[in-house]
Motif scaffolding. Sequence first.
Motif, PDB file in Angstrom:
ATOM      1  N   ASN A 131      -0.847  21.622  -8.971  1.00 32.04           N
ATOM      2  CA  ASN A 131      -2.218  21.117  -9.125  1.00 32.04           C
ATOM      3  C   ASN A 131      -2.576  20.134  -8.019  1.00 32.04           C
ATOM      4  N   ALA A 132      -1.593  19.323  -7.647  1.00 29.35           N
ATOM      5  CA  ALA A 132      -1.834  18.379  -6.547  1.00 29.35           C
ATOM      6  C   ALA A 132      -2.073  19.153  -5.253  1.00 29.35           C
ATOM      7  N   VAL A 133      -1.306  20.217  -5.055  1.00 28.06           N
ATOM      8  CA  VAL A 133      -1.435  21.016  -3.832  1.00 28.06           C
ATOM      9  C   VAL A 133      -2.845  21.620  -3.740  1.00 28.06           C
ATOM     10  N   LYS A 134      -3.365  22.052  -4.897  1.00 31.46           N
ATOM     11  CA  LYS A 134      -4.715  22.648  -4.899  1.00 31.46           C
ATOM     12  C   LYS A 134      -5.758  21.649  -4.395  1.00 31.46           C
ATOM     13  N   LYS A 135      -5.531  20.350  -4.687  1.00 29.37           N
ATOM     14  CA  LYS A 135      -6.509  19.335  -4.268  1.00 29.37           C
ATOM     15  C   LYS A 135      -6.592  19.240  -2.740  1.00 29.37           C
ATOM     16  N   ILE A 136      -5.479  19.519  -2.060  1.00 27.33           N
ATOM     17  CA  ILE A 136      -5.512  19.524  -0.586  1.00 27.33           C
ATOM     18  C   ILE A 136      -6.488  20.592  -0.111  1.00 27.33           C
ATOM     19  N   ASN A 158       0.819  -1.223   0.000  1.00 24.55           N
ATOM     20  CA  ASN A 158       0.000   0.000   0.000  1.00 24.55           C
ATOM     21  C   ASN A 158       0.849   1.267   0.000  1.00 24.55           C
ATOM     22  N   LEU A 159       2.075   1.163   0.560  1.00 26.18           N
ATOM     23  CA  LEU A 159       2.985   2.321   0.471  1.00 26.18           C
ATOM     24  C   LEU A 159       3.325   2.585  -0.998  1.00 26.18           C
ATOM     25  N   SER A 160       3.483   1.491  -1.777  1.00 22.40           N
ATOM     26  CA  SER A 160       3.759   1.678  -3.208  1.00 22.40           C
ATOM     27  C   SER A 160       2.562   2.305  -3.910  1.00 22.40           C
ATOM     28  N   LYS A 161       1.352   1.883  -3.505  1.00 17.42           N
ATOM     29  CA  LYS A 161       0.142   2.489  -4.110  1.00 17.42           C
ATOM     30  C   LYS A 161       0.085   3.968  -3.768  1.00 17.42           C
ATOM     31  N   ALA A 162       0.427   4.289  -2.514  1.00 12.97           N
ATOM     32  CA  ALA A 162       0.396   5.691  -2.071  1.00 12.97           C
ATOM     33  C   ALA A 162       1.398   6.498  -2.899  1.00 12.97           C
ATOM     34  N   ARG A 163       2.561   5.914  -3.117  1.00 10.64           N
ATOM     35  CA  ARG A 163       3.594   6.586  -3.918  1.00 10.64           C
ATOM     36  C   ARG A 163       3.077   6.865  -5.336  1.00 10.64           C
ATOM     37  N   GLU A 164       2.430   5.824  -5.916  1.00  8.79           N
ATOM     38  CA  GLU A 164       1.885   6.013  -7.278  1.00  8.79           C
ATOM     39  C   GLU A 164       0.902   7.174  -7.315  1.00  8.79           C
ATOM     40  N   LEU A 165       0.004   7.203  -6.313  1.00  8.84           N
ATOM     41  CA  LEU A 165      -0.997   8.284  -6.272  1.00  8.84           C
ATOM     42  C   LEU A 165      -0.309   9.649  -6.156  1.00  8.84           C
ATOM     43  N   ILE A 166       0.674   9.732  -5.266  1.00  7.46           N
ATOM     44  CA  ILE A 166       1.375  11.017  -5.078  1.00  7.46           C
ATOM     45  C   ILE A 166       2.037  11.438  -6.399  1.00  7.46           C
ATOM     46  N   LEU A 167       2.680  10.488  -7.080  1.00  7.58           N
ATOM     47  CA  LEU A 167       3.378  10.848  -8.318  1.00  7.58           C
ATOM     48  C   LEU A 167       2.405  11.152  -9.463  1.00  7.58           C
ATOM     49  N   GLU A 218      -2.005  13.092  -6.936  1.00 10.74           N
ATOM     50  CA  GLU A 218      -3.148  12.936  -6.026  1.00 10.74           C
ATOM     51  C   GLU A 218      -2.736  13.211  -4.582  1.00 10.74           C
ATOM     52  N   VAL A 219      -3.734  13.174  -3.693  1.00 13.14           N
ATOM     53  CA  VAL A 219      -3.457  13.399  -2.277  1.00 13.14           C
ATOM     54  C   VAL A 219      -3.642  12.099  -1.501  1.00 13.14           C
ATOM     55  N   VAL A 220      -2.888  11.935  -0.407  1.00 13.93           N
ATOM     56  CA  VAL A 220      -2.971  10.731   0.424  1.00 13.93           C
ATOM     57  C   VAL A 220      -2.898  11.160   1.892  1.00 13.93           C
ATOM     58  N   ALA A 221      -3.778  10.606   2.731  1.00 13.03           N
ATOM     59  CA  ALA A 221      -3.706  10.901   4.172  1.00 13.03           C
ATOM     60  C   ALA A 221      -2.771   9.882   4.828  1.00 13.03           C
ATOM     61  N   PHE A 222      -1.920  10.356   5.730  1.00  9.87           N
ATOM     62  CA  PHE A 222      -0.904   9.484   6.338  1.00  9.87           C
ATOM     63  C   PHE A 222      -0.681   9.862   7.811  1.00  9.87           C
ATOM     64  N   PRO A 223      -0.237   8.873   8.618  1.00  4.82           N
ATOM     65  CA  PRO A 223      -0.042   9.153  10.041  1.00  4.82           C
ATOM     66  C   PRO A 223       1.288   9.865  10.308  1.00  4.82           C
ATOM     67  N   THR A 224       1.305  10.708  11.327  1.00  2.00           N
ATOM     68  CA  THR A 224       2.579  11.230  11.850  1.00  2.00           C
ATOM     69  C   THR A 224       2.487  11.121  13.372  1.00  2.00           C
ATOM     70  N   GLU A 225       3.527  11.494  14.085  1.00  2.00           N
ATOM     71  CA  GLU A 225       3.472  11.410  15.554  1.00  2.00           C
ATOM     72  C   GLU A 225       2.579  12.489  16.161  1.00  2.00           C
ATOM     73  N   THR A 226       2.314  13.573  15.411  1.00  2.00           N
ATOM     74  CA  THR A 226       1.500  14.670  15.957  1.00  2.00           C
ATOM     75  C   THR A 226       0.030  14.459  15.627  1.00  2.00           C
ATOM     76  N   VAL A 227      -0.313  14.605  14.345  1.00  3.32           N
ATOM     77  CA  VAL A 227      -1.677  14.382  13.859  1.00  3.32           C
ATOM     78  C   VAL A 227      -1.557  13.760  12.462  1.00  3.32           C
ATOM     79  N   TYR A 228      -2.670  13.235  11.924  1.00  2.00           N
ATOM     80  CA  TYR A 228      -2.623  12.726  10.550  1.00  2.00           C
ATOM     81  C   TYR A 228      -2.488  13.903   9.585  1.00  2.00           C
ATOM     82  N   GLY A 229      -1.714  13.707   8.512  1.00  2.91           N
ATOM     83  CA  GLY A 229      -1.534  14.745   7.514  1.00  2.91           C
ATOM     84  C   GLY A 229      -2.217  14.363   6.202  1.00  2.91           C
TER      85      GLY A 229
END
Length: 356
Positions: free
Chosen positions: A75-80, A43-52, A55-66
């Motif tokens: 154009n990808a940034v606008k989707k956020i 699924n990390l590879s799928k996420a990479r494909e989407l990013i490239l 597209e946008v992908v939600a992911f965990p961090t130690e603070t909050v999800y990003g």
Amino acid sequence: MNPKRLFQAAFCMRFCKIIIDSAHKLTYNFTMKTLVCDFTHENLSKARELILMGEVVAFPTETVYGLGADAFDPNAVKKIFEAKGRPADNPLIVHVATKQAAYDVAQEVTADAEKILSTLMPGPITVVLKKQKRVPDEVTAGLDTVAIRMPSSPQARAFLSSAGVPICAPSANTSSRPSPTSWKHVLEDLDGKIPMILKGDDCTVGIESTVLDLTHDEPLILRPGMITKSMIEAVLGKEVKIPDKFNKKMNSPGLRYKHYAPKCDAYLNRDGDLNKIKEFLSDAGAGLIATDKYKGLTDKFFSLGTTESSGAHSIFAKLREAEKVCTKILVVWDFSGEQGYGVLNRVTRSCGGKII
Ligand code: TXA
Ligand code: MG
């Protein structure tokens, strides 16, 4: 072509564009299937494909999800911004996996920034530096600075390394809602609006990173977090400014907007006065979010544990739990130490400044 025909053609083209844009918005907002994916290599590879693919992908961090996108793809940034309903003048933090990637977006990594990078990063801190031209205006809201963060969560680092590009990401909630500390919160807000949520662990820290502006002579904390003023001063060997009040005039556009608000009315109490608390709770729909010291005052009690860090860890989750069963909420936050200051900042804003 005569001017009248030219005008008609221009009018037609403009009309078509409006129709196409509206259709795109409708499709984007209402028909997207959000995949909630286990945190696996595949699924990390799928996420990479989407990013490239932009597209946008939600992911965990130690603070909050990003909610991440390729920071070099406007154009990808606008989707956020579309998915979150975020005002376009609120800039995003660029997340990097390595020091080298920070050099790729900052115009100059100053001596102070270098110290923060090598001691407090990876970790829950963000530094604001002058940006390189290649960082799009869509990321920085036209500012000449860029916020840079290197998360410490192994899952965030795995996602960033796999993506291989700097990832700009705000918290993965609808704008103005409490930040998401679990993949379930992301789904609650953004289901049908984003293509993928990487289903990682709950966030350990629980409030967003400390934002430290290093673009002036005096370092300035723009947003307090679990990395405190004294921790930063110990590293920099100089005074760090932290405003008594975070206000709209400060140079952090995020302060302009309503933030962290639950769906029902919320109030803050600072002194732990039992009479005031009991009076508030005499209303049947009222709920209490507080440390365990206040347990037993009501059935609608949402525990913040016993310490500043347990409070930070659970505050956003408790606001989301409480709003589902309460008509109004009282948050008691009676800590006055440095570690609790970041939480105080968030709950003050959740409550829209309403204090009892
Ligand atoms: O912990 C975090 O920082 C999380 C995770 C996902 O990393 N991210 C996060 O992003 O909280 P966001 O967008 O919700 O908050 C970023 C804050 C906003 O208040 C924004 O105005 C400020 O950082 N910011 C971003 N770039 C800035 C810049 N160039 N100058 C001043 N403030 C900036
Ligand atoms: Mg946010």
